[in-house]
Every structure is written in C-alpha cells, then in structure tokens.
Enzyme design. Structure first.
Site, PDB file in Angstrom:
ATOM      1  N   GLU A  22      40.563  29.315 -13.779  1.00 23.47           N
ATOM      2  CA  GLU A  22      40.627  27.874 -13.511  1.00 23.47           C
ATOM      3  C   GLU A  22      39.704  27.464 -12.367  1.00 23.47           C
ATOM      4  O   GLU A  22      39.063  26.422 -12.423  1.00 23.47           O
ATOM      5  CB  GLU A  22      42.073  27.454 -13.200  1.00 23.47           C
ATOM      6  CG  GLU A  22      42.953  27.372 -14.426  1.00 23.47           C
ATOM      7  CD  GLU A  22      42.404  26.418 -15.482  1.00 23.47           C
ATOM      8  OE1 GLU A  22      41.884  25.354 -15.119  1.00 23.47           O
ATOM      9  OE2 GLU A  22      42.470  26.750 -16.671  1.00 23.47           O
TER      10      GLU A  22
ATOM     11  N   ASP B 184      42.341  16.934 -16.555  1.00 25.45           N
ATOM     12  CA  ASP B 184      40.959  17.142 -16.103  1.00 25.45           C
ATOM     13  C   ASP B 184      40.062  16.110 -16.801  1.00 25.45           C
ATOM     14  O   ASP B 184      40.563  15.211 -17.497  1.00 25.45           O
ATOM     15  CB  ASP B 184      40.500  18.584 -16.376  1.00 25.45           C
ATOM     16  CG  ASP B 184      40.293  18.860 -17.862  1.00 25.45           C
ATOM     17  OD1 ASP B 184      40.757  18.047 -18.699  1.00 25.45           O
ATOM     18  OD2 ASP B 184      39.660  19.875 -18.198  1.00 25.45           O
TER      19      ASP B 184
ATOM     20  N   TYR C  78      45.878  19.475 -10.539  1.00 24.76           N
ATOM     21  CA  TYR C  78      45.358  19.948 -11.817  1.00 24.76           C
ATOM     22  C   TYR C  78      45.513  21.477 -11.949  1.00 24.76           C
ATOM     23  O   TYR C  78      46.094  21.984 -12.917  1.00 24.76           O
ATOM     24  CB  TYR C  78      43.873  19.539 -11.996  1.00 24.76           C
ATOM     25  CG  TYR C  78      43.237  20.358 -13.066  1.00 24.76           C
ATOM     26  CD1 TYR C  78      43.472  20.061 -14.398  1.00 24.76           C
ATOM     27  CD2 TYR C  78      42.485  21.496 -12.757  1.00 24.76           C
ATOM     28  CE1 TYR C  78      42.977  20.864 -15.400  1.00 24.76           C
ATOM     29  CE2 TYR C  78      41.978  22.301 -13.747  1.00 24.76           C
ATOM     30  CZ  TYR C  78      42.224  21.979 -15.069  1.00 24.76           C
ATOM     31  OH  TYR C  78      41.748  22.790 -16.050  1.00 24.76           O
TER      32      TYR C  78
END
Ligand code: SF4
Length: 343
Positions: A33, A134, A116
C-alpha cells in the site's frame, strides 16, 4: 444486481494477479500500500518484490541501515514514504514485538498511515469493515452516483467516505475494497473509459448526463512552484564531494551535491561570486536540466569547479566511484549521472 455485487462480480472475473493479493500478512499488505501510493502498479511491482526479498519481515526492515532502505526505494519518488516505513517498522519491531496492530485506530497511529492506508490494511489483512477511498474510488463513485462535491474539499471527502461505507459489503470488506479500486484502475479510467462495455452503465449517472469527462470535480488547481538549484561539482583525487540532505523536505536523507538555491537563473560570474571562488579557480559551463515534479519545476545547473578548498560541512563526504552506488540520489541527480561521465 446492485452496485456492490456487480463490482465484486466484475473483479472476480477480471482482477490482475498481483502478489499482495495472495497474502493476509499485514506487513506485506502495508508495504504494497505504501509503495502504491502515487505510483502505478507496473512501476511499484518490482519494488514490492525487492522489498519483500530483502526485508522479508518487519524485523528485517527495522534492522536495516537507513541508507540501504533509501537506496532500495530510489526511483520511486515521494521519499517520505520510505522514511516513515522504516520508522514505523522500528516501532513495530521494538515496541510491539513485531506484532502488527489489527484495529483501524491503532494502525492509523503508525507514522505515514492515514485513513486510506489504515482502511486498506484493516480490511485486506483483517477483514474489518472499513472503506478505502483513493483516487480510483473517488472517480467511480462520483461518476456512478453523479456526485459533484469537490473531492479535494473536507465536505467532499466526508461525503465519499460515507458513501463508500454504506456500499461496503460487510461480510467481504476486503474484496469489495479491492474490487472498486481495481474497477477504477482498469475500467472507469480517467480518460475515455469504455462506458459501452461497462457492467454499471445502466445505473451510471455520469453516463446518462454526459458528465463522464467532467467528474470527479476538483475545486483548486495545484500551485506550481519554480525553483533554481545550483549544484557544485567538486572533485578531489578521484573522488567527488557528496552531501546528505538534512533539510526537512521531500528529499530528506537522500544525497546530492553542495547546492546554492537562488531566486532566479544565475550567470557564470554571479555563481562564482556566490561561491566565494578565488579567481585562480575555474568553473566550467554548467550542465542544465529542467526537472518537473508534481508541485515544483526545478531549473538545475551543475557547475563544475576545481576549487578543492571548498569548505565542507559534517554532512558532506568525498566518495569514489565504487562508493557512490551505495547511496540513494533523487531522480534529478541520477539524470545528471546518466548524461555526464563524472569519473
Ligand atoms: S459507465 Fe462509464 S463512467 Fe459510468 S461507471 Fe462505467 S465506466 Fe465509469
């Protein structure tokens, strides 16, 4: 079929086979990520593989030398991601004995992790019902539901998070989150999406109202800052003077050359004066580059001088060709190395 079911069905048929989709290890999901923030999958994939190989566990990353971590990150940009990754790895390894936190609030306390990324780790690794919003998700939701609230406003962010939370498949939050992100990346793309073949076309507000290319809506344009960097290329017996950047900016802890920043473009005689160069030393005509970043345009000049009496500071060191490759440099400096044979 409703929005969530359609998206998950599309995902199960069309998803890309990516290594972080085969693991529930929160450390690896976290790595992926962070690498994928602001980075395309194709560019991030080899970095993910290298990181997992070099630092297979959070303890390996925690123990690594900072220069090695920065070097491994070199070329990906947004270097604060690597610094925060390393910092948080040390925290998890030492303070949490290597156990990755498993709830949203605790994950969010780690340096470099916002809503996020915390939502992504909580849902992908622990199947907890948190949304991820996102750029891809903003685009899909704003188009499908015709939401015109600017995505760069606090109101817009809340509205999109609420919408994503409502739509979340509570039994399979990880799959739903992956699905909507993948749908945005592959199908509902920024330019010219193939709406004719889209499984959501019948309910899509933007398609019905001919607003696909206008959504998502942003209120402000990024302000671009113009900067002028004058790098000094100073050699001494087969070595070149390098400095470690200590300024608290995007390139902190990377390496470059001694540098003078000016408000505008400077000439040969001006730079000579600024450097306090004795007339007996020469400066060669500089190599110039225009380097464009997301919020800055940098006009860089690399001035070569034979001034071996340059006053160094403690973050500067003379390095040989063999030592140079061990350190991480911003892309701008790499471009200079690519075009100029310095040894
Ligand atoms: S119809 Fe077009 S704009 Fe609407 S969700 Fe599908 S790809 Fe996106």
């Amino acid at each position: 079929m409703n929005f969530s079911k359609t998206i998950i069905r599309w995902y199960n048929k069309n998803k890309r086979d990516l290594p972080w989709r085969h693991t529930k290890d929160p450390y690896k999901i976290w790595l992926s990520e962070i690498i994928l923030q602001q980075t395309r999958v194709q560019q991030g994939l080899p970095y993910y593989e290298t990181f997992v190989k070099k630092f297979p566990t959070v303890h390996h990353l925690a123990k690594a030398n900072e220069d090695v971590v920065m070097k491994t990150w070199q070329g990906l940009g947004y270097y604060s991601r690597a610094r925060n990754l390393h910092y948080s790895a040390k925290f998890i390894s030492k303070n949490l004995k290597g156990k990755f936190p498993n709830n949203f609030e605790e994950i969010k306390k780690l340096k470099g992790i916002g809503d996020y990324t915390a939502g992504a780790i909580a849902s992908f690794a622990f199947n907890k019902p948190y949304p991820v919003v996102d750029g891809n998700v903003f685009r899909v939701l704003s188009r499908y539901f015709g939401i015109k609230t600017p995505i760069d406003s606090a109101k817009g962010k809340n509205e999109f998070v609420e919408k994503a939370t409502l739509l979340l498949d509570k039994k399979n939050p990880g799959t739903f989150n992956q699905a909507i992100m993948e749908f945005g990346a592959m199908k509902c793309v920024p330019q010219n999406p193939d709406c004719g073949k889209c499984p959501l076309k019948n309910g899509c507000e933007a398609l019905a109202n001919d607003t696909v290319s206008a959504l998502p809506f942003k209120s402000k344009k990024n302000k671009i800052r113009t900067r002028y960097f004058n790098y000094l290329i100073i050699r001494r017996i087969g070595k070149i003077l390098i400095r470690k950047r200590t300024e608290n900016d995007i390139w902190k802890n990377l390496h470059d050359f001694p540098m003078i920043e000016t408000k505008k473009n400077v000439s040969y005689s001006q730079i000579k004066k600024m450097m306090g160069i004795n007339p007996k030393y020469i400066i060669l005509n500089p190599k110039s580059f225009k380097h464009i970043l997301s919020h800055q345009i940098i006009f860089a000049k690399f001035w070569e001088t034979n001034n071996i009496n340059y006053k160094t500071t403690k973050n500067m060191v003379y390095l040989s060709k063999n030592q140079l490759h061990k350190f991480a440099f911003p892309r701008l400096i790499e471009r200079f190395f690519d075009e100029k044979t310095i040894f």
